[in-house]
Design an enzyme around this catalytic site. Structure first.
Site, short mmCIF file in Angstrom:
data_model
loop_
_atom_site.label_atom_id
_atom_site.label_comp_id
_atom_site.label_asym_id
_atom_site.label_seq_id
_atom_site.Cartn_x
_atom_site.Cartn_y
_atom_site.Cartn_z
N SER A 59 32.46 44.96 61.74
CA SER A 59 33.93 45.00 61.83
C SER A 59 34.57 44.31 60.64
O SER A 59 34.01 43.38 60.05
CB SER A 59 34.40 44.32 63.11
OG SER A 59 33.80 44.90 64.24
N1 SAH Z 1 31.25 43.71 66.25
C1 SAH Z 1 30.27 44.49 65.58
C2 SAH Z 1 30.81 45.90 65.46
C3 SAH Z 1 29.77 46.89 65.49
S1 SAH Z 1 30.34 48.56 65.53
C4 SAH Z 1 29.98 43.89 64.22
O1 SAH Z 1 30.84 43.15 63.72
O2 SAH Z 1 28.94 44.16 63.63
C5 SAH Z 1 30.38 48.90 67.25
C6 SAH Z 1 29.06 48.78 67.98
O3 SAH Z 1 29.29 49.22 69.31
C7 SAH Z 1 27.94 49.65 67.42
O4 SAH Z 1 26.82 48.86 67.14
C8 SAH Z 1 27.67 50.64 68.55
O5 SAH Z 1 26.30 51.02 68.65
C9 SAH Z 1 28.12 49.85 69.77
N2 SAH Z 1 28.43 50.68 70.93
C10 SAH Z 1 29.08 51.88 70.99
N3 SAH Z 1 29.13 52.31 72.26
C11 SAH Z 1 28.52 51.37 73.03
C12 SAH Z 1 28.24 51.24 74.42
N4 SAH Z 1 28.61 52.17 75.31
N5 SAH Z 1 27.58 50.15 74.84
C13 SAH Z 1 27.18 49.17 73.98
N6 SAH Z 1 27.40 49.24 72.64
C14 SAH Z 1 28.06 50.32 72.18
#
Ligand code: SAH
Length: 230
Positions: free
Chosen positions: A78
């Site tokens: 993010s």
């Molecule tokens: N806060 C994280 C953002 C990652 S992007 C960072 O700063 O790195 C969003 C993440 O949500 C991804 O890794 C994706 O795989 C996850 N995601 C999407 N749908 C999801 C779900 N239903 N359950 C758990 N994780 C999920």
């Protein structure tokens, strides 16, 4: 709560040099202030967490730009401004938070920022290899107040509910009912949701049978998907 030692348990170089140094991190914090982030607790945590260790080494020179960056599997770390806004939103009006649920561990960066500020983080990720990598990173940084779960985050973490706050870091079409039901009365939920024009970040607070809602602005997240994958 946690403070990151200059060298984490696994010997990761937290301090960094040049484009990954403390000075570079401090400049990013100043830019976040300029963009209106005022919660000093959040700014301190962001100044401490070495974001360059949460991205591929080839991208580390861009780790302190205020941008989302690829982390593999089609996902992104993010944007720092968004992490700051989401974290400040769940801390607002409180000295701290006790048990916080995070859906979408990704790189573990938002997890690490939360872990510096709350008692215990429960983080759920649907992509197994991303979760494993995040777990190793946080272990390497000696962050111990995080529990990890490989699961579809739409289900929340029922056995650990109720939570005092929740953060969803992927964009939903609606608030998952299971998540909503796992929040304590008065607990804030920060979640990006699809809107007619794109995505909007919402702060929802449970109040009696309903929700109080505040709009925190436009954001850009990967979608919240269904099911877990290894
Ligand atoms: N806060 C994280 C953002 C990652 S992007 C960072 O700063 O790195 C969003 C993440 O949500 C991804 O890794 C994706 O795989 C996850 N995601 C999407 N749908 C999801 C779900 N239903 N359950 C758990 N994780 C999920």
């Amino acid at each position: 709560m946690n403070t990151l030692s200059a060298r984490g348990a696994a010997g990761l170089d937290v301090r960094g040099i040049g484009m990954t140094s403390q000075r570079t991190r401090d400049r990013m914090v100043q830019r976040l202030r300029d963009k209106g982030v005022t919660d000093e607790r959040v700014l301190d945590a962001i100044a401490t967490v070495p974001r360059h260790l949460f991205v591929d080494e080839a991208l580390s020179s861009r780790a302190y730009d205020d941008d989302a960056l690829p982390i593999g599997h089609g996902q992104t770390i993010s944007q720092p401004h968004t992490v700051a806004m989401m974290t400040a939103a769940i801390l607002e009006g409180a000295d701290g938070r006790d048990r916080v649920l995070e859906i979408g561990t990704g790189s573990g960066y938002q997890t690490a920022v939360l872990a510096a500020l709350v008692s215990q983080v429960y983080t759920v990720e649907r992509i197994g290899p991303l979760l494993d990598r995040a777990r190793k990173r946080l272990r390497g940084l000696a962050v111990r107040n995080v529990r990890f779960k490989h699961e579809d985050g739409n289900c929340g973490w029922p056995s650990e509910a109720p939570f005092d706050a929740a953060v969803v870091t992927a964009c939903a079409s609606h608030v998952p009912a299971a998540l909503a039901s796992q929040l304590a009365q008065g607990a804030p939920l920060v979640i990006p949701v699809r809107t007619a024009s794109g995505q909007g970040l919402r702060l929802l607070t449970r109040s009696g049978e309903g929700w109080r809602r505040r709009d925190l602005g436009e954001v850009s997240f990967v979608p919240l998907l269904q099911g877990a994958t290894s």
